[in-house]
Design an enzyme around this catalytic site. Structure first.
Site, PDB file in Angstrom:
ATOM      1  N   SER A 172      99.742  36.395 106.466  1.00  0.00           N
ATOM      2  CA  SER A 172     100.029  34.978 106.269  1.00  0.00           C
ATOM      3  C   SER A 172     101.443  34.826 105.677  1.00  0.00           C
ATOM      4  CB  SER A 172      98.952  34.369 105.370  1.00  0.00           C
ATOM      5  OG  SER A 172      99.013  32.983 105.388  1.00  0.00           O
ATOM      6  N   ARG A 242      94.150  21.985  97.901  1.00  0.00           N
ATOM      7  CA  ARG A 242      93.380  23.213  98.122  1.00  0.00           C
ATOM      8  C   ARG A 242      92.164  22.942  99.001  1.00  0.00           C
ATOM      9  NH1 ARG A 242      94.271  28.634  98.334  1.00  0.00           N
ATOM     10  NH2 ARG A 242      92.633  29.827  97.343  1.00  0.00           N
ATOM     11  N   ASP A 335      90.777  32.560 113.622  1.00  0.00           N
ATOM     12  CA  ASP A 335      91.804  31.890 112.803  1.00  0.00           C
ATOM     13  C   ASP A 335      92.289  30.631 113.515  1.00  0.00           C
ATOM     14  OD1 ASP A 335      94.038  31.134 111.309  1.00  0.00           O
ATOM     15  OD2 ASP A 335      94.752  33.196 111.036  1.00  0.00           O
ATOM     16  N   HIS A 365      91.128  32.300 109.104  1.00  0.00           N
ATOM     17  CA  HIS A 365      92.383  32.857 108.583  1.00  0.00           C
ATOM     18  C   HIS A 365      92.144  33.819 107.410  1.00  0.00           C
ATOM     19  CE1 HIS A 365      96.617  33.029 107.719  1.00  0.00           C
ATOM     20  NE2 HIS A 365      96.459  32.481 106.523  1.00  0.00           N
ATOM     21  N   ASP A 366      91.204  33.479 106.523  1.00  0.00           N
ATOM     22  CA  ASP A 366      90.917  34.363 105.384  1.00  0.00           C
ATOM     23  C   ASP A 366      90.398  35.729 105.812  1.00  0.00           C
ATOM     24  OD1 ASP A 366      91.810  32.905 103.252  1.00  0.00           O
ATOM     25  OD2 ASP A 366      89.856  32.131 102.634  1.00  0.00           O
TER      26      ASP A 366
HETATM   27  C1  LIG Z   1      89.494  37.311  94.705  1.00  0.00           C
HETATM   28  C2  LIG Z   1      90.662  36.409  94.566  1.00  0.00           C
HETATM   29  O1  LIG Z   1      90.563  35.242  94.300  1.00  0.00           O
HETATM   30  S1  LIG Z   1      92.165  37.124  94.810  1.00  0.00           S
HETATM   31  C3  LIG Z   1      93.416  36.162  94.130  1.00  0.00           C
HETATM   32  C4  LIG Z   1      94.395  35.927  95.120  1.00  0.00           C
HETATM   33  N1  LIG Z   1      93.783  35.101  96.066  1.00  0.00           N
HETATM   34  C5  LIG Z   1      94.179  35.059  97.311  1.00  0.00           C
HETATM   35  O2  LIG Z   1      95.076  35.722  97.709  1.00  0.00           O
HETATM   36  C6  LIG Z   1      93.439  34.209  98.192  1.00  0.00           C
HETATM   37  C7  LIG Z   1      92.729  33.068  97.526  1.00  0.00           C
HETATM   38  N2  LIG Z   1      91.306  33.065  97.795  1.00  0.00           N
HETATM   39  C8  LIG Z   1      90.763  32.951  98.985  1.00  0.00           C
HETATM   40  O3  LIG Z   1      91.475  32.712  99.906  1.00  0.00           O
HETATM   41  C9  LIG Z   1      89.284  33.171  99.171  1.00  0.00           C
HETATM   42  O4  LIG Z   1      88.632  32.547  98.120  1.00  0.00           O
HETATM   43  C10 LIG Z   1      88.920  34.612  99.224  1.00  0.00           C
HETATM   44  C11 LIG Z   1      89.371  35.107 100.576  1.00  0.00           C
HETATM   45  C12 LIG Z   1      89.561  35.452  98.161  1.00  0.00           C
HETATM   46  C13 LIG Z   1      87.425  34.795  98.972  1.00  0.00           C
HETATM   47  O5  LIG Z   1      86.649  34.454 100.067  1.00  0.00           O
HETATM   48  P1  LIG Z   1      85.065  34.761 100.031  1.00  0.00           P
HETATM   49  O6  LIG Z   1      84.799  36.056  99.363  1.00  0.00           O
HETATM   50  O7  LIG Z   1      84.591  34.583 101.421  1.00  0.00           O
HETATM   51  O8  LIG Z   1      84.515  33.663  99.084  1.00  0.00           O
HETATM   52  P2  LIG Z   1      83.973  32.222  99.483  1.00  0.00           P
HETATM   53  O9  LIG Z   1      85.025  31.415 100.111  1.00  0.00           O
HETATM   54  O10 LIG Z   1      82.693  32.392 100.204  1.00  0.00           O
HETATM   55  O11 LIG Z   1      83.685  31.581  98.063  1.00  0.00           O
HETATM   56  C14 LIG Z   1      82.752  32.135  97.181  1.00  0.00           C
HETATM   57  C15 LIG Z   1      82.652  31.224  95.975  1.00  0.00           C
HETATM   58  O12 LIG Z   1      82.161  29.947  96.399  1.00  0.00           O
HETATM   59  C16 LIG Z   1      81.049  29.613  95.601  1.00  0.00           C
HETATM   60  N3  LIG Z   1      80.155  28.788  96.381  1.00  0.00           N
HETATM   61  C17 LIG Z   1      79.496  29.104  97.507  1.00  0.00           C
HETATM   62  N4  LIG Z   1      78.743  28.040  97.906  1.00  0.00           N
HETATM   63  C18 LIG Z   1      78.957  27.039  97.027  1.00  0.00           C
HETATM   64  C19 LIG Z   1      78.472  25.729  96.886  1.00  0.00           C
HETATM   65  N5  LIG Z   1      77.595  25.198  97.772  1.00  0.00           N
HETATM   66  N6  LIG Z   1      78.910  24.989  95.840  1.00  0.00           N
HETATM   67  C20 LIG Z   1      79.777  25.503  94.932  1.00  0.00           C
HETATM   68  N7  LIG Z   1      80.270  26.761  95.013  1.00  0.00           N
HETATM   69  C21 LIG Z   1      79.864  27.517  96.046  1.00  0.00           C
HETATM   70  C22 LIG Z   1      80.428  30.947  95.236  1.00  0.00           C
HETATM   71  O13 LIG Z   1      79.594  30.828  94.106  1.00  0.00           O
HETATM   72  C23 LIG Z   1      81.664  31.790  94.969  1.00  0.00           C
HETATM   73  O14 LIG Z   1      82.130  31.505  93.682  1.00  0.00           O
HETATM   74  P3  LIG Z   1      83.092  32.549  92.906  1.00  0.00           P
HETATM   75  O15 LIG Z   1      84.247  32.861  93.830  1.00  0.00           O
HETATM   76  O16 LIG Z   1      83.540  31.799  91.702  1.00  0.00           O
HETATM   77  O17 LIG Z   1      82.259  33.756  92.624  1.00  0.00           O
HETATM   78  N1  LIG Z   2      93.448  32.141 101.095  1.00  0.00           N
HETATM   79  C1  LIG Z   2      94.822  32.484 101.267  1.00  0.00           C
HETATM   80  C2  LIG Z   2      95.266  31.767 102.467  1.00  0.00           C
HETATM   81  C3  LIG Z   2      96.735  31.663 102.689  1.00  0.00           C
HETATM   82  O1  LIG Z   2      97.083  32.682 103.553  1.00  0.00           O
HETATM   83  C4  LIG Z   2      95.616  32.132 100.026  1.00  0.00           C
HETATM   84  O2  LIG Z   2      95.189  31.249  99.293  1.00  0.00           O
HETATM   85  O3  LIG Z   2      96.619  32.765  99.764  1.00  0.00           O
END
Ligand SMILES: CC(=O)SCCNC(=O)CCNC(=O)[C@H](O)C(C)(C)COP(=O)(O)OP(=O)(O)OC[C@H]1O[C@@H](n2cnc3c(N)ncnc32)[C@H](O)[C@@H]1OP(=O)(O)O
Ligand SMILES: N[C@@H](CCO)C(=O)O
Length: 386
Positions: A172, A242, A335, A365-366
């Site tokens: 990305s 977001r 994606d 995309h994720d």
């Molecule tokens: C792990 C990190 O955050 S790394 C930090 C850097 N981050 C990045 O580069 C990307 C930012 N983050 C993202 O893009 C995404 O959140 C990802 C890719 C990291 C994670 O994706 P996934 O593992 O598939 O998580 P998903 O999108 O299913 O979300 C899970 C969360 O949603 C919550 N959730 C699921 N359903 C619901 C609901 N109905 N209501 C409220 N919350 C909910 C879960 O409890 C979980 O919470 P938590 O993350 O606090 O434990």
């Molecule tokens: N989930 C990713 C998507 C952007 O590539 C982020 O927040 O960085």
């Protein structure tokens, strides 16, 4: 939303000294590099007092020929691997890829991950103090491009004694910088892995991003970006941005199968309650507000919108021909934000690129963040056996 505590701004007087790698350093310890001179900016002018936060894993070879550069996406940071902890609001976002025996085997590779210029996890950004220490940059933080960000990273590479990266990898926004590395400094990019990225931001990508920028800037707490010392900030605007972005990061099928039309718990959507998918988006909005600065989000989003590897280089095709690194390009089949056609353009335009690889994932995309096994296989293929 306003009850949520915003990501803390970088405290004004604390500017840790630069520090290169030292024997005995624990993996994933955050360090800082201060650029030796003001950074000239593509849009004009220069940015003084730049520092980049970075983390490393593994041990550099005597000639640093085993160094791998990992570049994070929009809201990622330098914490690629390891648990959450002090200075690390989230666990490593590619934890499954980096470590002993993993695709980026830290018994073999020296992995370096900087926080991007303009970010808010230790590198200079809008929440950082200006060099005179009197005020934060806030709304006066200059317009920066991916090329400026990569130029800052080149200074870090120089300081670490890394002449050529064995591999530059990113997805990305991280893929945009990885591509800029390979085009700006082909002689310093030994191999290239581009994931879910593009040669130039498309009209639709700019469109989605512009709605997010509007959401933040129309929050009354935005104050032209000068909110860091007011005790409040555009949290509602960032949360809205977001929510919108997160829908584009996932696939229609995933949302349908995972949430359908179900209400959230005992809530009733007709009477002020939420659907599950709304609650899910609320959750992601609240999480981001706690860990990310809205002004950084604006700066980085504008930099992504400006991304065009062909600018001032005779167009995309000519720019891609500059890449000399053996390259793999991969996209995610579901994606909808960075469609496979964009990665096809990269794979067919980069002379040393193999055929386009497709990561199979329901996560949209994720997928480039979540499908670490598939990404790991691409890394191993590119880096080859010991
Ligand atoms: C792990 C990190 O955050 S790394 C930090 C850097 N981050 C990045 O580069 C990307 C930012 N983050 C993202 O893009 C995404 O959140 C990802 C890719 C990291 C994670 O994706 P996934 O593992 O598939 O998580 P998903 O999108 O299913 O979300 C899970 C969360 O949603 C919550 N959730 C699921 N359903 C619901 C609901 N109905 N209501 C409220 N919350 C909910 C879960 O409890 C979980 O919470 P938590 O993350 O606090 O434990
Ligand atoms: N989930 C990713 C998507 C952007 O590539 C982020 O927040 O960085």
């Amino acid at each position: 939303m306003n009850a949520v505590t915003a990501a803390p701004a970088d405290p004004l007087p604390r500017l840790p000294a630069s520090g290169a790698w030292r024997e005995g350093d624990p993996p994933g310890r955050r360090r800082w590099h201060r650029l030796r001179r003001p950074l000239p900016l593509e849009a004009g002018g220069e940015l003084p007092g730049v520092r980049l936060a970075f983390e490393t894993w593994g041990r550099p070879a005597p000639d640093a020929s085993n160094a791998v550069l990992v570049l994070h996406a929009l809201t990622g940071d330098s914490h690629v691997a390891g648990p959450a902890g002090p200075g690390h609001p989230t666990p490593g976002w590619w934890d499954g890829l980096v470590g002993p025996g993993r695709a980026l085997d830290t018994d073999r590779w020296f992995v370096v991950a900087p926080n991007v210029l303009g970010g808010c996890q230790g590198s200079t950004g809008p929440a950082s103090p200006r060099p005179d220490g009197t005020r934060r940059w806030g709304g006066a933080f200059p317009f920066v491009t991916q090329r400026d960000q990569v130029a800052a990273e080149r200074d870090l590479a120089d300081a670490l004694g890394i002449e050529t990266w064995a591999l530059v990898i990113g997805g990305s926004m991280g893929g945009m910088r990885a591509l800029e590395w390979a085009v700006s400094y082909p002689e310093r990019t030994g191999a290239l892995l581009l994931l879910a990225t593009t040669a130039a931001a498309s009209a639709e990508q700019i469109a989605w991003a512009s709605v997010q920028l509007h959401a933040i800037r129309s929050d009354p707490h935005w104050r032209g970006g000068d909110y860091h010392d007011t005790g409040s900030g555009p949290h509602a605007g960032l949360g809205l941005a977001r929510r919108l972005a997160h829908v584009t990061y996932r696939s229609e099928a995933e949302l349908r199968l995972r949430f359908g039309r179900a209400p959230q718990g005992t809530e009733h959507p007709w009477y002020g309650g939420r659907y599950q998918v709304e609650s899910y988006l609320d959750h992601h909005a609240e999480k981001l507000i706690r860990r990310f600065d809205a002004a950084s989000y604006v700066v980085l989003t504008e930099a992504m919108n400006a991304h065009d590897v062909g600018r001032d280089r005779g167009g995309v095709r000519a720019a891609l021909r500059r890449v000399t690194a053996p390259t793999l390009v991969a996209g995610v089949d579901s994606d909808r934000l960075y469609p496979l056609s964009q990665q096809e353009e990269l794979a067919s335009g980069i002379p040393g690129a193999d055929r386009l690889r497709v990561i199979e994932s329901p996560y949209g995309h994720d997928g480039f963040l979540l499908e670490t096994e598939q990404v790991g296989r691409l890394v191993r293929e590119l880096l080859g056996p010991d």
